[in-house]
Design a protein around this motif. Structure first.
Motif, PDB file in Angstrom:
ATOM      1  N   THR A  60       0.696  -1.268  -0.171  1.00  0.00           N
ATOM      2  CA  THR A  60       0.126  -0.120   0.008  1.00  0.00           C
ATOM      3  C   THR A  60       0.870   1.298   0.014  1.00  0.00           C
ATOM      4  OG1 THR A  60      -1.793  -0.988   1.273  1.00  0.00           O
ATOM      5  CG2 THR A  60      -1.632   1.340   1.243  1.00  0.00           C
ATOM      6  N   VAL A  61       1.931   1.181   0.831  1.00  0.00           N
ATOM      7  CA  VAL A  61       2.724   2.355   0.799  1.00  0.00           C
ATOM      8  C   VAL A  61       3.639   2.753  -0.433  1.00  0.00           C
ATOM      9  CG1 VAL A  61       4.985   3.256   1.850  1.00  0.00           C
ATOM     10  CG2 VAL A  61       3.163   2.170   3.195  1.00  0.00           C
ATOM     11  N   ARG A  62       3.871   1.465  -0.976  1.00  0.00           N
ATOM     12  CA  ARG A  62       4.671   1.681  -2.524  1.00  0.00           C
ATOM     13  C   ARG A  62       3.642   2.264  -3.348  1.00  0.00           C
ATOM     14  NH1 ARG A  62       5.501  -3.127  -2.979  1.00  0.00           N
ATOM     15  NH2 ARG A  62       7.883  -3.201  -2.499  1.00  0.00           N
ATOM     16  N   SER A  63       2.360   1.809  -3.615  1.00  0.00           N
ATOM     17  CA  SER A  63       1.349   2.609  -4.484  1.00  0.00           C
ATOM     18  C   SER A  63       1.003   3.825  -4.163  1.00  0.00           C
ATOM     19  CB  SER A  63       0.374   1.703  -4.610  1.00  0.00           C
ATOM     20  OG  SER A  63      -0.456   1.613  -3.389  1.00  0.00           O
ATOM     21  N   GLN A  64       1.073   4.224  -2.858  1.00  0.00           N
ATOM     22  CA  GLN A  64       0.626   5.616  -2.749  1.00  0.00           C
ATOM     23  C   GLN A  64       1.649   6.646  -2.820  1.00  0.00           C
ATOM     24  OE1 GLN A  64      -2.261   6.920  -1.797  1.00  0.00           O
ATOM     25  NE2 GLN A  64      -3.249   5.146  -2.073  1.00  0.00           N
ATOM     26  N   CYS A  65       3.178   6.124  -2.575  1.00  0.00           N
ATOM     27  CA  CYS A  65       4.314   6.814  -2.881  1.00  0.00           C
ATOM     28  C   CYS A  65       4.507   7.049  -4.487  1.00  0.00           C
ATOM     29  CB  CYS A  65       5.517   6.410  -2.085  1.00  0.00           C
ATOM     30  SG  CYS A  65       5.491   6.287  -0.590  1.00  0.00           S
ATOM     31  N   ILE A  66       4.210   6.097  -5.210  1.00  0.00           N
ATOM     32  CA  ILE A  66       4.239   6.577  -6.566  1.00  0.00           C
ATOM     33  C   ILE A  66       3.363   7.335  -7.272  1.00  0.00           C
ATOM     34  CG2 ILE A  66       4.344   5.386  -8.989  1.00  0.00           C
ATOM     35  CD1 ILE A  66       5.298   2.859  -7.698  1.00  0.00           C
ATOM     36  N   ARG A  67       2.149   7.424  -6.576  1.00  0.00           N
ATOM     37  CA  ARG A  67       1.235   8.446  -6.981  1.00  0.00           C
ATOM     38  C   ARG A  67       1.745   9.749  -6.447  1.00  0.00           C
ATOM     39  NH1 ARG A  67      -2.920  10.976  -4.475  1.00  0.00           N
ATOM     40  NH2 ARG A  67      -2.536   9.884  -2.358  1.00  0.00           N
ATOM     41  N   LEU A  68       2.261   9.932  -5.243  1.00  0.00           N
ATOM     42  CA  LEU A  68       2.535  11.306  -4.694  1.00  0.00           C
ATOM     43  C   LEU A  68       3.943  11.705  -5.357  1.00  0.00           C
ATOM     44  CD1 LEU A  68       1.878  10.650  -0.786  1.00  0.00           C
ATOM     45  CD2 LEU A  68       0.602  11.909  -2.652  1.00  0.00           C
ATOM     46  N   LEU A  69       4.670  10.903  -6.096  1.00  0.00           N
ATOM     47  CA  LEU A  69       5.778  11.321  -6.721  1.00  0.00           C
ATOM     48  C   LEU A  69       5.288  12.300  -7.916  1.00  0.00           C
ATOM     49  CD1 LEU A  69       8.413   8.355  -6.715  1.00  0.00           C
ATOM     50  CD2 LEU A  69       8.803  10.873  -5.569  1.00  0.00           C
ATOM     51  N   GLY A  70       4.094  12.069  -8.544  1.00  0.00           N
ATOM     52  CA  GLY A  70       3.749  12.744  -9.716  1.00  0.00           C
ATOM     53  C   GLY A  70       3.114  14.113  -9.115  1.00  0.00           C
ATOM     54  N   ARG A  78      -3.262   6.459   6.286  1.00  0.00           N
ATOM     55  CA  ARG A  78      -3.690   5.725   7.098  1.00  0.00           C
ATOM     56  C   ARG A  78      -4.460   4.332   6.410  1.00  0.00           C
ATOM     57  NH1 ARG A  78      -8.013  10.260   9.701  1.00  0.00           N
ATOM     58  NH2 ARG A  78      -6.413  11.146  11.117  1.00  0.00           N
ATOM     59  N   ILE A  79      -3.558   3.441   6.928  1.00  0.00           N
ATOM     60  CA  ILE A  79      -3.893   2.137   6.633  1.00  0.00           C
ATOM     61  C   ILE A  79      -4.523   1.190   7.652  1.00  0.00           C
ATOM     62  CG2 ILE A  79      -3.131  -0.007   5.446  1.00  0.00           C
ATOM     63  CD1 ILE A  79      -0.579   1.412   5.132  1.00  0.00           C
ATOM     64  N   THR A  80      -5.852   0.780   7.419  1.00  0.00           N
ATOM     65  CA  THR A  80      -6.682  -0.116   8.335  1.00  0.00           C
ATOM     66  C   THR A  80      -7.056  -1.375   7.766  1.00  0.00           C
ATOM     67  OG1 THR A  80      -8.798   0.480   7.239  1.00  0.00           O
ATOM     68  CG2 THR A  80      -7.936   2.066   8.946  1.00  0.00           C
ATOM     69  N   PRO A  81      -7.275  -2.404   8.492  1.00  0.00           N
ATOM     70  CA  PRO A  81      -7.335  -3.894   8.131  1.00  0.00           C
ATOM     71  C   PRO A  81      -8.903  -3.819   7.527  1.00  0.00           C
ATOM     72  CG  PRO A  81      -7.694  -3.531  10.346  1.00  0.00           C
ATOM     73  CD  PRO A  81      -7.220  -2.385  10.003  1.00  0.00           C
ATOM     74  N   GLU A  82      -9.884  -2.838   7.870  1.00  0.00           N
ATOM     75  CA  GLU A  82     -11.239  -2.848   7.360  1.00  0.00           C
ATOM     76  C   GLU A  82     -11.365  -2.914   5.674  1.00  0.00           C
ATOM     77  OE1 GLU A  82     -10.479  -0.644   9.361  1.00  0.00           O
ATOM     78  OE2 GLU A  82     -11.109  -2.034  11.229  1.00  0.00           O
ATOM     79  N   GLU A  83     -12.211  -3.608   4.920  1.00  0.00           N
ATOM     80  CA  GLU A  83     -12.383  -3.779   3.488  1.00  0.00           C
ATOM     81  C   GLU A  83     -13.111  -2.524   3.283  1.00  0.00           C
ATOM     82  OE1 GLU A  83     -13.743  -5.984  -0.429  1.00  0.00           O
ATOM     83  OE2 GLU A  83     -13.775  -6.901   1.739  1.00  0.00           O
ATOM     84  N   MET A  84     -12.670  -1.326   2.677  1.00  0.00           N
ATOM     85  CA  MET A  84     -13.192   0.074   2.245  1.00  0.00           C
ATOM     86  C   MET A  84     -12.824   0.464   1.245  1.00  0.00           C
ATOM     87  SD  MET A  84     -11.565   2.359   5.125  1.00  0.00           S
ATOM     88  CE  MET A  84     -12.049   3.833   4.421  1.00  0.00           C
ATOM     89  N   ALA A  85     -13.452   1.489   0.443  1.00  0.00           N
ATOM     90  CA  ALA A  85     -12.987   2.158  -0.723  1.00  0.00           C
ATOM     91  C   ALA A  85     -12.013   3.460  -0.110  1.00  0.00           C
ATOM     92  CB  ALA A  85     -14.055   2.901  -1.367  1.00  0.00           C
ATOM     93  N   GLU A  86     -10.938   3.403  -1.180  1.00  0.00           N
ATOM     94  CA  GLU A  86     -10.145   4.576  -0.567  1.00  0.00           C
ATOM     95  C   GLU A  86     -10.590   5.926  -0.516  1.00  0.00           C
ATOM     96  OE1 GLU A  86      -6.338   6.845  -2.898  1.00  0.00           O
ATOM     97  OE2 GLU A  86      -6.498   4.392  -3.018  1.00  0.00           O
ATOM     98  N   LYS A  87     -10.331   6.721   0.502  1.00  0.00           N
ATOM     99  CA  LYS A  87     -10.827   8.039   0.848  1.00  0.00           C
ATOM    100  C   LYS A  87      -9.495   9.010   1.107  1.00  0.00           C
ATOM    101  CE  LYS A  87     -12.751   8.636   4.869  1.00  0.00           C
ATOM    102  NZ  LYS A  87     -13.712   8.723   5.850  1.00  0.00           N
ATOM    103  N   ALA A  88      -9.844  10.030   0.407  1.00  0.00           N
ATOM    104  CA  ALA A  88      -8.713  11.423   0.285  1.00  0.00           C
ATOM    105  C   ALA A  88      -9.522  12.360   0.674  1.00  0.00           C
ATOM    106  CB  ALA A  88      -8.108  11.251  -0.963  1.00  0.00           C
ATOM    107  N   GLU A  89      -8.768  13.104   1.779  1.00  0.00           N
ATOM    108  CA  GLU A  89      -9.523  14.637   2.141  1.00  0.00           C
ATOM    109  C   GLU A  89      -8.295  15.209   2.981  1.00  0.00           C
ATOM    110  OE1 GLU A  89     -12.749  13.795   4.582  1.00  0.00           O
ATOM    111  OE2 GLU A  89     -11.654  12.562   6.078  1.00  0.00           O
ATOM    112  N   GLU A  90      -8.295  16.351   2.500  1.00  0.00           N
ATOM    113  CA  GLU A  90      -7.328  17.424   3.280  1.00  0.00           C
ATOM    114  C   GLU A  90      -5.994  16.736   3.550  1.00  0.00           C
ATOM    115  OE1 GLU A  90      -9.450  19.304   6.495  1.00  0.00           O
ATOM    116  OE2 GLU A  90     -10.861  20.061   5.122  1.00  0.00           O
ATOM    117  N   GLY A  91      -5.150  16.440   2.644  1.00  0.00           N
ATOM    118  CA  GLY A  91      -3.896  15.620   3.014  1.00  0.00           C
ATOM    119  C   GLY A  91      -3.872  14.447   3.626  1.00  0.00           C
ATOM    120  N   VAL A  92      -4.873  14.083   3.930  1.00  0.00           N
ATOM    121  CA  VAL A  92      -5.222  12.300   4.513  1.00  0.00           C
ATOM    122  C   VAL A  92      -5.617  11.312   3.480  1.00  0.00           C
ATOM    123  CG1 VAL A  92      -5.942  10.959   6.461  1.00  0.00           C
ATOM    124  CG2 VAL A  92      -5.284  13.699   6.812  1.00  0.00           C
TER     125      VAL A  92
END
Length: 234
Positions: A60-70, A78-92
């Motif tokens: 998960t960290v790898r995929s998010q970092c590659i995105r942020l490099l762009g 924040r990584i949680t064990p629950e199955e949920m859709a990715e959510k982005a808001e105000e830098g989180v």
């Protein structure tokens, strides 16, 4: 990789103008294998050096970092064990990863992108001002002869001294922003002699802000460079 070794590797990457993301665990909820303070460097090719969690967290960290490099923007992941859709808001960014064996992680992701490399040609007052103002802006300012391979901008202010060869090399290299400090008439003559269209080189260089002094001219040139970059991104 120990903390000191990791930071030394980060310094080496910066010196080599290689982009990466510094990932730092800031919160860990048990059971997790990572703990606050753990760090890793993530490279554009997905290589992870260091430790921020097991295989599931690392993916998960790898995929998010590659995105942020762009984007070049930092984010709290924040990584949680629950199955949920990715959510982005105000830098989180919150990502559900059922692969985790319980627990949760919060990891700060900080892209480290090399500063714009600006090559300046000339030794006249305007050229010296371009070098000093560029340095104050945080750019990596170097001489244009020889032309750096990965130059983002080439600024020529040599009053006709060896300018044609530098301009020709910059155009051939596909440099994003090329500027020639000259009068409108002389700039047009130089481009005509080189067989270049007017849009190939910004001349007269800089935005029309009524600049008079070398420092003011340098400010106008960098303002045009920034505006051109914004237009390209748009």
């Amino acid at each position: 990789m120990a903390g000191e070794e990791l930071l030394a590797q980060a310094d080496t990457l910066r010196a080599g103008r290689r982009p990466f993301v510094l990932a730092t665990v800031v919160r860990a909820q048990r059971p997790t294998s990572a703990k606050p303070g753990d760090r890793a460097l993530v490279l554009p090719d997905g290589t992870v050096e260091g430790f921020v969690g097991g295989h599931c967290a690392e993916s998960t960290v790898r995929s998010q970092c590659i995105r942020l490099l762009g984007t070049g923007q930092s984010a709290l992941l924040r990584i949680t064990p629950e199955e949920m859709a990715e959510k982005a808001e105000e830098g989180v960014v919150t990502v559900g990863n059922p692969c985790l064996s319980g627990g949760a992680l919060e990891i700060f992701l900080e892209p480290q992108l090399p500063p714009a490399l600006v090559a300046v040609h000339g030794d006249a007052p305007v050229a010296r001002a371009l070098a000093s103002v560029g340095g104050a802006l945080g750019y990596d300012v170097r001489p244009a002869d020889p032309l750096p391979e990965d130059a983002d901008a080439v600024l020529v202010a040599s009053h006709g001294c060896d300018e044609e060869s530098v301009l020709r090399a910059a155009v051939a290299a596909g440099v994003g922003y090329i500027a020639l400090v000259a009068s409108r008439r002389r700039g047009a003559a130089v481009l005509e002699a080189l067989g270049l269209p007017p849009e190939a080189v910004h001349t007269p260089a800089g935005l029309d802000i009524g600049a008079r002094t070398p420092a003011e001219i340098a400010v106008s040139v960098y303002a045009e460079m920034i505006a051109s970059r914004g237009a390209a991104d748009g």
